[in-house]
Every structure is written in structure tokens, then in C-alpha cells.
Write a protein that holds these residues in place. Structure first.
Motif, mmCIF file in Angstrom:
data_model
loop_
_atom_site.group_PDB
_atom_site.id
_atom_site.type_symbol
_atom_site.label_atom_id
_atom_site.label_comp_id
_atom_site.label_asym_id
_atom_site.label_seq_id
_atom_site.Cartn_x
_atom_site.Cartn_y
_atom_site.Cartn_z
ATOM 1 N N ALA A 181 0.829 -1.209 0.000
ATOM 2 C CA ALA A 181 0.000 0.000 0.000
ATOM 3 C C ALA A 181 0.859 1.254 0.000
ATOM 4 C CB ALA A 181 -0.940 0.001 1.202
ATOM 5 N N ASP A 182 2.083 1.175 0.544
ATOM 6 C CA ASP A 182 2.996 2.324 0.488
ATOM 7 C C ASP A 182 3.379 2.639 -0.956
ATOM 8 O OD1 ASP A 182 3.088 2.776 3.251
ATOM 9 O OD2 ASP A 182 4.719 1.339 3.539
ATOM 10 N N THR A 183 3.542 1.616 -1.766
ATOM 11 C CA THR A 183 3.825 1.855 -3.187
ATOM 12 C C THR A 183 2.640 2.536 -3.857
ATOM 13 O OG1 THR A 183 5.463 0.084 -3.424
ATOM 14 C CG2 THR A 183 4.223 0.689 -5.395
ATOM 15 N N MET A 184 1.425 2.107 -3.532
ATOM 16 C CA MET A 184 0.246 2.801 -4.068
ATOM 17 C C MET A 184 0.222 4.248 -3.582
ATOM 18 S SD MET A 184 -1.037 0.208 -5.714
ATOM 19 C CE MET A 184 0.659 -0.403 -5.818
ATOM 20 N N LEU A 185 0.654 4.470 -2.346
ATOM 21 C CA LEU A 185 0.667 5.818 -1.784
ATOM 22 C C LEU A 185 1.654 6.707 -2.525
ATOM 23 C CD1 LEU A 185 -0.612 7.454 0.554
ATOM 24 C CD2 LEU A 185 1.361 6.793 1.946
ATOM 25 N N MET A 186 2.791 6.150 -2.958
ATOM 26 C CA MET A 186 3.739 6.948 -3.733
ATOM 27 C C MET A 186 3.121 7.390 -5.059
ATOM 28 S SD MET A 186 6.376 7.316 -1.838
ATOM 29 C CE MET A 186 5.081 7.476 -0.602
ATOM 30 N N GLU A 187 2.300 6.538 -5.643
ATOM 31 C CA GLU A 187 1.624 6.941 -6.875
ATOM 32 C C GLU A 187 0.588 8.028 -6.605
ATOM 33 O OE1 GLU A 187 0.230 3.447 -8.877
ATOM 34 O OE2 GLU A 187 2.267 2.766 -9.316
ATOM 35 N N LYS A 188 -0.074 7.966 -5.441
ATOM 36 C CA LYS A 188 -0.988 9.050 -5.068
ATOM 37 C C LYS A 188 -0.213 10.355 -4.881
ATOM 38 C CE LYS A 188 -4.469 6.217 -4.909
ATOM 39 N NZ LYS A 188 -5.463 6.203 -6.018
ATOM 40 N N GLN A 189 0.974 10.272 -4.288
ATOM 41 C CA GLN A 189 1.768 11.479 -4.098
ATOM 42 C C GLN A 189 2.158 12.101 -5.437
ATOM 43 O OE1 GLN A 189 5.940 11.254 -3.133
ATOM 44 N NE2 GLN A 189 5.740 12.812 -1.558
ATOM 45 N N ILE A 190 2.599 11.277 -6.372
ATOM 46 C CA ILE A 190 2.963 11.773 -7.701
ATOM 47 C C ILE A 190 1.760 12.441 -8.360
ATOM 48 C CG2 ILE A 190 3.728 11.077 -9.998
ATOM 49 C CD1 ILE A 190 5.004 8.576 -8.382
ATOM 50 N N ALA A 191 0.615 11.763 -8.295
ATOM 51 C CA ALA A 191 -0.592 12.313 -8.916
ATOM 52 C C ALA A 191 -1.002 13.619 -8.247
ATOM 53 C CB ALA A 191 -1.726 11.300 -8.841
ATOM 54 N N TRP A 192 -0.878 13.690 -6.917
ATOM 55 C CA TRP A 192 -1.255 14.930 -6.223
ATOM 56 C C TRP A 192 -0.321 16.066 -6.614
ATOM 57 C CZ3 TRP A 192 -5.338 16.871 -4.087
ATOM 58 C CH2 TRP A 192 -5.217 18.058 -3.360
ATOM 59 N N GLN A 193 0.971 15.784 -6.713
ATOM 60 C CA GLN A 193 1.919 16.829 -7.104
ATOM 61 C C GLN A 193 1.564 17.415 -8.460
ATOM 62 O OE1 GLN A 193 6.091 16.014 -6.861
ATOM 63 N NE2 GLN A 193 5.951 15.034 -4.872
ATOM 64 N N LEU A 194 1.007 16.605 -9.340
ATOM 65 C CA LEU A 194 0.733 17.052 -10.702
ATOM 66 C C LEU A 194 -0.676 17.591 -10.900
ATOM 67 C CD1 LEU A 194 2.561 14.164 -12.576
ATOM 68 C CD2 LEU A 194 3.315 16.536 -12.400
ATOM 69 N N THR A 195 -1.638 17.178 -10.074
ATOM 70 C CA THR A 195 -3.031 17.562 -10.328
ATOM 71 C C THR A 195 -3.744 18.125 -9.114
ATOM 72 O OG1 THR A 195 -3.922 15.344 -9.833
ATOM 73 C CG2 THR A 195 -3.211 15.768 -12.106
ATOM 74 N N GLY A 196 -3.090 18.196 -7.965
ATOM 75 C CA GLY A 196 -3.741 18.672 -6.755
ATOM 76 C C GLY A 196 -3.851 20.187 -6.731
ATOM 77 N N SER A 197 -4.876 20.732 -7.343
ATOM 78 C CA SER A 197 -5.015 22.177 -7.496
ATOM 79 C C SER A 197 -6.367 22.651 -6.977
ATOM 80 C CB SER A 197 -4.874 22.582 -8.968
ATOM 81 O OG SER A 197 -5.228 23.937 -9.156
ATOM 82 N N PHE A 198 -6.337 23.676 -6.113
ATOM 83 C CA PHE A 198 -7.556 24.325 -5.625
ATOM 84 C C PHE A 198 -7.773 25.644 -6.362
ATOM 85 C CE2 PHE A 198 -6.281 21.534 -2.153
ATOM 86 C CZ PHE A 198 -7.485 20.893 -1.857
ATOM 87 N N GLU A 199 -7.468 25.648 -7.651
ATOM 88 C CA GLU A 199 -7.565 26.871 -8.437
ATOM 89 C C GLU A 199 -8.987 27.432 -8.458
ATOM 90 O OE1 GLU A 199 -6.160 28.621 -12.789
ATOM 91 O OE2 GLU A 199 -6.041 26.476 -12.377
ATOM 92 N N THR A 200 -9.972 26.562 -8.567
ATOM 93 C CA THR A 200 -11.356 27.033 -8.567
ATOM 94 C C THR A 200 -11.660 27.822 -7.304
ATOM 95 O OG1 THR A 200 -12.137 25.199 -9.931
ATOM 96 C CG2 THR A 200 -13.761 26.285 -8.540
ATOM 97 N N LEU A 201 -11.281 27.283 -6.175
ATOM 98 C CA LEU A 201 -11.551 27.939 -4.899
ATOM 99 C C LEU A 201 -10.773 29.237 -4.775
ATOM 100 C CD1 LEU A 201 -13.117 27.585 -2.252
ATOM 101 C CD2 LEU A 201 -11.158 26.310 -1.356
ATOM 102 N N ARG A 202 -9.527 29.217 -5.219
ATOM 103 C CA ARG A 202 -8.696 30.416 -5.136
ATOM 104 C C ARG A 202 -9.235 31.517 -6.053
ATOM 105 N NH1 ARG A 202 -4.455 27.963 -5.334
ATOM 106 N NH2 ARG A 202 -4.147 27.920 -7.597
ATOM 107 N N ASN A 203 -9.633 31.153 -7.256
ATOM 108 C CA ASN A 203 -10.179 32.158 -8.175
ATOM 109 C C ASN A 203 -11.484 32.745 -7.649
ATOM 110 O OD1 ASN A 203 -8.026 31.731 -9.859
ATOM 111 N ND2 ASN A 203 -9.173 30.621 -11.423
ATOM 112 N N ALA A 204 -12.302 31.891 -7.011
ATOM 113 C CA ALA A 204 -13.549 32.401 -6.437
ATOM 114 C C ALA A 204 -13.264 33.358 -5.294
ATOM 115 C CB ALA A 204 -14.409 31.234 -5.956
ATOM 116 N N ALA A 205 -12.278 33.038 -4.464
ATOM 117 C CA ALA A 205 -11.913 33.938 -3.372
ATOM 118 C C ALA A 205 -11.370 35.249 -3.914
ATOM 119 C CB ALA A 205 -10.882 33.265 -2.462
ATOM 120 N N ALA A 206 -10.580 35.184 -4.999
ATOM 121 C CA ALA A 206 -10.045 36.399 -5.607
ATOM 122 C C ALA A 206 -11.161 37.251 -6.197
ATOM 123 C CB ALA A 206 -9.021 36.039 -6.686
#
Length: 786
Positions: A181-206
Motif C-alpha cells: 500500500a505504500d507503493t500505491m501511496l507513492m503513486e498518489k503522491q505523484i498524482a497529487w503533485q501534478l493535479t492537486g489544485s484548488f484553483e477554482t476555490l482560489r479564483n472564487a476567493a479572488a
């Protein structure tokens, strides 16, 4: 000396601030308090590996090449092969493995103390570990799952039999056993680094703080350029998916967005790739180039390896913790990835009452769980984790949303990557690409049969309101069921055939003449909404300019041309700015003004103009936005992207109080102050590899300092201010030659001759052969230890 306090303080400084994004903070000065030059720490400071290791899976061999420390791992049984791979990863990158795992599981404070509670809280509330468990539950028992289990056993055998890396001695703790499961977690980390964006929320706040009109100008959905990845798709028609009405936050979202900004994808994360068919090459074979742009650190984020099984051989790089080659080539073809930048995260507001949220006509109870976060040197912290049907529920300063992210469910990427390794041609690669669920990536591929391929892969949600497909550019009303993804099961098994873009409706083209990807807009005519915004198009524009010019000239695209394009340091931000800047400073800084007028726009180490421009541009941003943003509670994270800054109309509202000329001049004065204070003379004095440090930022662990070229806007990509950039460069000719380089070295042991032996080559945009042949077997894995 209070060793526990010192240890906790050290780790807190390492991981505090940017840990979730994989970028570690410097801790200069901490180790002087540590007295590491005695006792167990130095006992661990070794670059040795046992030459005979017992394997429960059968014999295997590991042979390192003599020049760069790249292992060739070979076995007749695949489980033996991946047991040995796990052992090698442990021997070369164990501290990196453990620290990344601890981040993603929210377990930093157990060894750090209170300083990292915020990071642990975020990761526990998102519950990436539960998503990794769901992924492993789906994979366990399969042929691929068996190989992942063997890999984990190999890592643990290394932990048991090899001295721990020096970092563990300095920090006085030992790693827990590695799990599948740690290996699966490393893939989640990679995916989060590349796609983990709260841009919608930030743009709405702006928009809430600055006004909708101003915000739409600063954060447009579509940047105005004509260099998408697929330039001729459907005649270039504009996208027709409806833009839903803006939904401003129901409360003050700035506190929540400020907290979340520390855990999003780091700025500058991107990549370049291009593929050219044999129709345009000198050899008649296709060519592939790729350089993913990720956080740069010592040791690098990638690990190079060569794997040889009875029915396939594959070489390339993987992330430590992941057994299979992610980017590379086998005997049939070569492949690379860049980030699509697809919008795969949505946020939802609800009408709530005590312990419940409204969904349709019903009230549903939050799924709640009290989670205890162990804290070294302080009482444990207990939080109540809440989850809705859409995903985890995040709260800060009176404002809360639920988060849906495609990585929070079981995914099949592990199987897809393994299938890439074993692929024998185009059909195999297409089949593997269809199972590549996360992260969303631009795939480029070429093979020995002459095929070329571009495909946008990864699961992309389809949002609807009242049955009509809409973009994901707003905060959705979760109580009304707006924008939810059909078939999505957070922390479970998702039905990807419902609510997600079908594979054959994603952008792609088989056997293109040439295609270039640099995180720019994928196509002007997508069949479905893909992304809220894309990267600045500077790199994409430049790559296509160079390829178009070459093809139109009639000269063939050579292997050397591909390598040279990696070295291109032209910065498109200069266009429309350098002339007005030189005019604005001519009377006060005639020398700089003359250098800027004569400059060719290339960010090269020997250039004075490049130095002045780089430091000026960031000061220009600050002069434009700092005062007004501060007044409404927005920090530098909200500054618009470089493309918007470059193309601001001189008559825009941002020059109402001071002319553009005055703002340019004030920014240049600030830049010169920095240049004088630091003693810089040329760009290479500022743009050096000194920014690429070990998490401890100590001289005996850091890399050497070399000047280099490039900026965050150039093909030769290096953002010294972060630092991020080309984390791996390769050029491959399937059936012919291939070259590659990493920014540092393959071995994570600081005393190894292969710790930083590729860094100067990388800084000079040079290469080594790919792969380098091994010299002799250095480790044998045997069925018994006699």
C-alpha cells in the motif's frame, strides 16, 4: 544538549512549509547543533551493499555500470526481479522513501513535534492513505500485485540487512516496514503533485475580494495564443461546453485557500515532450524527447534502472517506491509523459446542520472519525475527520467545502505502467494508456515499426447541471447535486464508464508527423471540458517554432537537433517588454539599457541582460500587485501568471496610479539593489545549482554549485527561485541510439561517487548514453545464503 528537542526541530525545519508538494525547506544551521560527526551517524555513513543476499523468490543479479551507478537488474523469475529492485531502491534511496511516505500518511509530527501538525492534519483529512489502501485492495492477488508484494519484501530485506542511511542516524529513528500500500501511496503522491489544485476555490476567493471583472481579466479561462498541442483539431473551433455562472464562496474562503496553498502542486511543475515521425528525420526512424519538470533536490526525484526479464527488457526512470519504469524505452518503443493540467478536483458547498448536510430533499450524516495524530514532545492531537458522498470535508476559519479528486479512489495506473514496460508495439501501448487512471498526462510514443502517438490520458470528470455538461470552473452546490461525478466512489471502486470522459473521446492522434507538448492548452476544440487553465505557453510556442522552421527548411530532424532543442534558452516573456523597459531606465542605468537592447532574449549564464531581466520581472509583479492585494487579504499566491503580466495593456487599471514606465523603473531599481547586494555580474552568478539542495541543506550533503542556463519560461527549464526544472532529460530513437541525464546522481548516499556525478553534465545540457552497460555483477540474490 536536549537531543530529542534538537531532532524534532531539525525535522520540523526540513518538512515544514512545503512538504506536501515534495519540496523541502532548508535547515541551514541546524546540524551544527547536532554534533553528527560521532557515534552511530558515522557508522551509517557508508556506501556499501552486501554482495550476496537471500531471496525467497529465487536468483537475481544486480550489476552497476562503472561510470554512473545505474543498476541492471536481471532474473529469470519476475518476482525475483522485483524483489531485487526493491532491495536496490532501499539501498540507494531509503530515506527518500520513508520521508515521502511519512508526509502522505500524515505521520510527521510523531517524529517532529508540533511544527508539522498542519501538514499532518491536511493529509489525514484528505486521507490519501485510505485511497492507497483501496487501490491495493483492487490490485492484490493479481499478477501485477504479486510483483508489488515482492518489491516490498525486497525493500524490507534491505532495511533488515543493510546499514541505514546517514539521515536516520542524524535523526535517531528507524523506518517502519514497507508495504504494498505504500507503493500505491507513492503513486498518489505523484498524482497529487501534478493535479492537486484548488484553483477554482482560489479564483472564487479572488473574485470575491477584487470583483468579478478584475478577476476574470487576471485569471482568464483561456490564454490568448495559437500554439495548442493539437493545432489542427476539428478546424480549431472554440470549446462549446457551457461556462456555469460564477458562484462566489458562501463565506470568507481566504483562510481556507491560504491553508490549502501550502499543499497544492508546486508552481512551475510542468514538462516538455515532442515526437517526430520518421517522415521528417535523417535516419527514417521516429524520435522522442522528454524532460519532466518537477521539484529539484538532492537526491533527484527519479531513479534510473535497467530491468531484464526472460521476455522483456526495459530501461528508464521510476520514482523511488515504484518498482516499474515510468518513463523510458524497451526493445520495441520509447515513451514519455508531460502533465495535461486537467481539472480533476472539484469543491462543493452544502447547507448543513448539526452533524448533517443536505443532499437533495434529504439530510445525510457526515461520515465521522476521530483521528489521533501522535506528537513528539507534546500531547497527541485529536481531530474529527468528516467525509461526504463527494469526498473529504475541509474546514478553516468558518468556511468549509468537500473535495472530490480522482486520486481518492482505486486506480489502475500501476497495472498500466507495468504494461508499458512489457509492451511490444502500438496496440499494447494504447491498451495500457486506457488503464492509466491518474495522473492526467500527455503521452508521446514512438516504436521500431515507425509508429508515433500522442494521447491525453487519465480519468477526466464530466460535470453536469440540470443535465447539461458544464465546465468545472465554479464552486458547486453539493446539496443540489451540481457537478457531481457519476460512478465516483471516494475511497472505494469507481465505475469509470460513468461520469468520466470515454477513452475514445479524449484528445489523441495516431501517427502524427510531429507533436509538441509543454503543458499548454491541449486543443482549441475539445469534445469535453478538460481544464480550468493551462501553463503559460512560452515553451510550447518555442518548441513548435523550432520544429516548424526545421521542417519547412527541408532539412531533416536529426538526433543532434533534438538534443539542441532541449538546450534552447529563449525566454518569450521578453517580447513587448524589453524595449519599453530599456526606455524606462535609459537615463538612470544606461549600461543596463544598452545591454537589454542588444540582447537576444536567451537566458544564458554569461549574460548581464538575462540577469537584469530575471530579477526585474519578479519585482515588476510585486510592484504591480502587492499593495492592492495586501489591502484585500490576498498574498503573492494570488498573483496572476507571467503571460497575463506580460500582456497587461499599458492603459489597464493596474497602471491607473502609476504609468507602466514608472512601475517598470521602480521594479528595476529594486532588482539592481539585489544585484549589487549579492555581487552578481552575470546570469550564471544567480542561476546556479546551489538552489538544488538536500533537505538538510548542509555542505556535506548538498550538491556542488555550477552555473546553468534557462528560466521558468524556457525550453531548457530551470526555475532557480523554487527550484523546479528538468528532472530528467532523454532523447530516444527506437531501434537506434538514446541518451539521458538526471540533475545530480543516481545514488542517494552522499559518500557515493555517484551522488552528484551527472550534475555538471545536466547543468551544461549534456548527456550520457542510455543505458550505460554494466561492468560486473555486484550483488547476487540467491535462494539461500550459503
Amino acid at each position: 544538549m536536549d537531543s530529542e528537542l534538537t531532532r524534532r526541530g531539525l525535522i520540523a525545519a526540513i518538512v515544514g512549509g512545503g512538504a506536501a508538494a515534495g519540496a523541502m525547506s532548508p535547515v541551514s544551521g541546524y546540524l551544527q547543533r547536532f554534533a553528527p560527526f560521532s557515534g552511530g551517524a558515522w557508522a551509517d555513513a557508508t556506501d556499501r551493499t552486501n554482495d550476496r543476499v537471500r531471496s525467497p523468490y529465487g536468483p537475481a543479479t544486480v550489476a552497476y555500470d562503472g561510470e554512473y551507478g545505474v543498476p541492471t537488474i536481471e532474473a529469470d523469475d519476475e518476482r525475483a526481479l522485483y524483489f531485487a529492485t526493491g532491495y536496490v531502491h532501499g539501498a540507494n534511496r531509503l530515506f527518500q522513501l520513508d520521508l515521502q511516505r511519512r508526509q502522505m500518511r500524515g505521520q510527521l509530527s510523531a517524529v517532529v513535534g508540533e511544527a508539522t501538525l498542519s501538514s499532518d492534519e491536511f493529509h489525514r483529512r484528505m486521507d490519501f492513505a485510505r485511497a492507497a489502501d483501496a487501490t491495493w485492495d483492487e490490485l492484490a492477488g493479481s499478477d501485477t500485485g504479486d510483483l508489488v508484494e515482492a518489491y516490498a519484501d525486497g525493500v524490507n530485506a534491505c532495511i533488515e540487512h543493510e546499514p541505514l542511511p546517514v539521515e536516520f542516524g542524524l535523526l535517531e529513528y528507524e523506518p517502519a516496514p514497507w508495504t504494498p500500500a505504500d507503493t500505491m501511496l507513492m503513486e498518489k503522491q505523484i498524482a497529487w503533485q501534478l493535479t492537486g489544485s484548488f484553483e477554482t476555490l482560489r479564483n472564487a476567493a479572488a473574485a470575491d475580494a477584487l470583483g468579478e471583472e478584475t478577476a476574470s481579466d487576471l485569471y482568464p479561462y483561456r490564454l490568448n495564443h495559437d500554439a495548442p498541442i493539437l493545432r489542427d483539431a476539428d478546424g480549431g473551433r472554440p470549446e462549446t461546453i457551457r461556462e456555469p455562472p460564477l458562484r462566489t464562496p458562501s463565506g470568507d474562503a481566504r483562510g481556507l485557500t491560504g491553508w490549502l496553498s501550502g499543499f497544492e502542486s508546486p508552481p512551475g511543475i510542468g514538462s516538455n515532450s515532442w515526437v517526430v515521425s520518421g517522415e521528417f528525420t535523417e535516419s527514417g526512424r521516429p524520435l522522442v524527447a522528454n524532460d519532466p519538470h518537477l521539484s529539484l533536490m538532492a537526491p533527484p526525484v527519479w531513479f534510473e534502472q535497467v530491468l531484464r526479464a526472460p521476455d522483456y527488457a526495459v530501461r528508464g526512470v521510476t520514482f523511488p517506491g515504484v518498482p516499474f519504469v515510468v518513463i523510458g524505452e524497451n526493445d520495441h518503443g520509447a515513451w514519455g509523459f508531460t502533465n495535461v493540467g486537467a481539472d480533476v478536483l472539484d469543491v462543493y458547498e452544502y447547507e448543513t446542520r448539526d452533524g448533517e448536510y443536505r443532499y437533495g430533499d434529504d439530510w445525510e450524516a457526515f461520515e465521522t472519525e476521530d483521528v489521533t495524530i501522535p506528537v513528539a514532545g507534546a500531547p497527541d492531537e485529536t481531530i474529527t475527520r468528516r467525509t461526504t458522498r463527494h469526498g473529504p470535508y475541509l474546514e478553516r476559519e468558518g468556511y468549509s467545502v468537500a473535495v472530490a479528486w480522482t486520486g481518492l479512489t482505486a486506480t489502475r495506473t500501476t497495472e498500466a505502467v507495468y504494461d508499458f514496460n512489457r509492451s511490444t508495439g502500438l496496440e499494447d501501448v494504447l491498451a495500457a494508456t486506457e488503464r492509466f487512471d491518474e495522473p492526467t498526462q500527455n503521452l508521446v510514443y514512438a516504436d521500431t515499426e515507425g509508429n508515433t502517438l500522442y494521447y491525453a490520458t487519465g480519468q477526466i470528470p464530466i460535470r453536469t447541471i440540470d443535465g447539461e455538461e458544464v465546465r468545472g470552473t465554479r464552486i458547486f452546490d453539493g446539496s443540489a447535486g451540481e457537478g457531481e461525478w457519476g460512478g465516483f466512489e471516494p475511497y472505494g471502486t469507481t465505475d469509470w464508464s460513468r461520469g468520466f470522459v470515454p477513452f475514445d473521446e479524449k484528445p489523441g492522434v495516431v501517427n502524427p508527423g510531429y507533436v509538441a507538448t509543454a503543458n499548454q492548452r491541449v486543443t482549441d476544440a475539445p469534445e469535453h471540458y478538460l481544464a480550468e487553465s493551462y501553463a503559460d505557453p512560452y515553451r510550447g510556442i518555442r518548441i513548435y517554432e523550432r520544429l516548424d522552421e526545421r521542417v519547412r527548411s527541408g532539412e531533416p530532424v536529426t538526433f543532434e537537433f533534438m538534443r539542441d532543442l532541449h538546450d534552447d534558452a529563449y525566454d518569450g516573456r521578453v517580447e513587448g517588454l524589453v524595449g519599453p523597459l530599456a526606455d524606462a531606465i535609459a537615463d538612470a542605468y544606461p549600461g543596463y539599457a544598452s545591454a537589454l537592447r542588444d540582447w537576444n532574449g536567451h537566458m544564458e549564464r554569461g549574460s548581464t541582460a538575462a540577469l537584469a531581466f530575471a530579477l526585474w520581472f519578479d519585482e515588476y509583479k510585486r510592484e504591480l500587485f502587492e499593495s492592492r492585494f495586501d489591502a484585500v487579504g490576498l498574498d503573492a499566491d494570488y498573483y496572476p501568471r507571467d503571460w497575463i503580466v506580460q500582456h497587461l495593456d499599458p492603459e489597464s487599471e493596474w497602471f491607473a496610479e502609476r504609468s507602466r514606465r514608472a512601475v517598470m523603473r521602480a521594479a528595476f531599481e529594486a532588482a539592481v539593489e539585489t544585484i549589487d547586494a549579492e555581487g552578481y555580474e552575470t546570469y550564471g552568478d544567480y542561476n546556479t545549482t546551489a538552489a538544488v539542495t538536500h533537505p538538510f541543506d548542509q555542505s556535506f550533503l548538498n550538491y556542488p554549485e555550477y552555473p546553468t542556463d534557462g528560466s521558468r519560461a524556457t525550453v531548457n527549464n530551470y526555475a532557480v527561485e523554487r527550484p523546479t526544472g528538468s528532472s530528467w532529460r532523454m532523447v530516444c530513437e527506437p531501434g537506434g541510439r538514446s541518451v539521458c541525464i538526471v540533475p545530480g546522481g543516481n545514488d542517494g548516499e552522499a559518500w557515493s561517487e555517484h551522488y552528484s556525478d551527472q550534475l555538471r553534465l545536466w547543468a551544461d545540457t549534456e548527456y550520457k548514453p542510455f543505458p550505460v552497460e554494466p561492468v560486473e555483477t555486484s550483488v547476487r540474490f540467491v535462494e539461500d545464503d550459503r
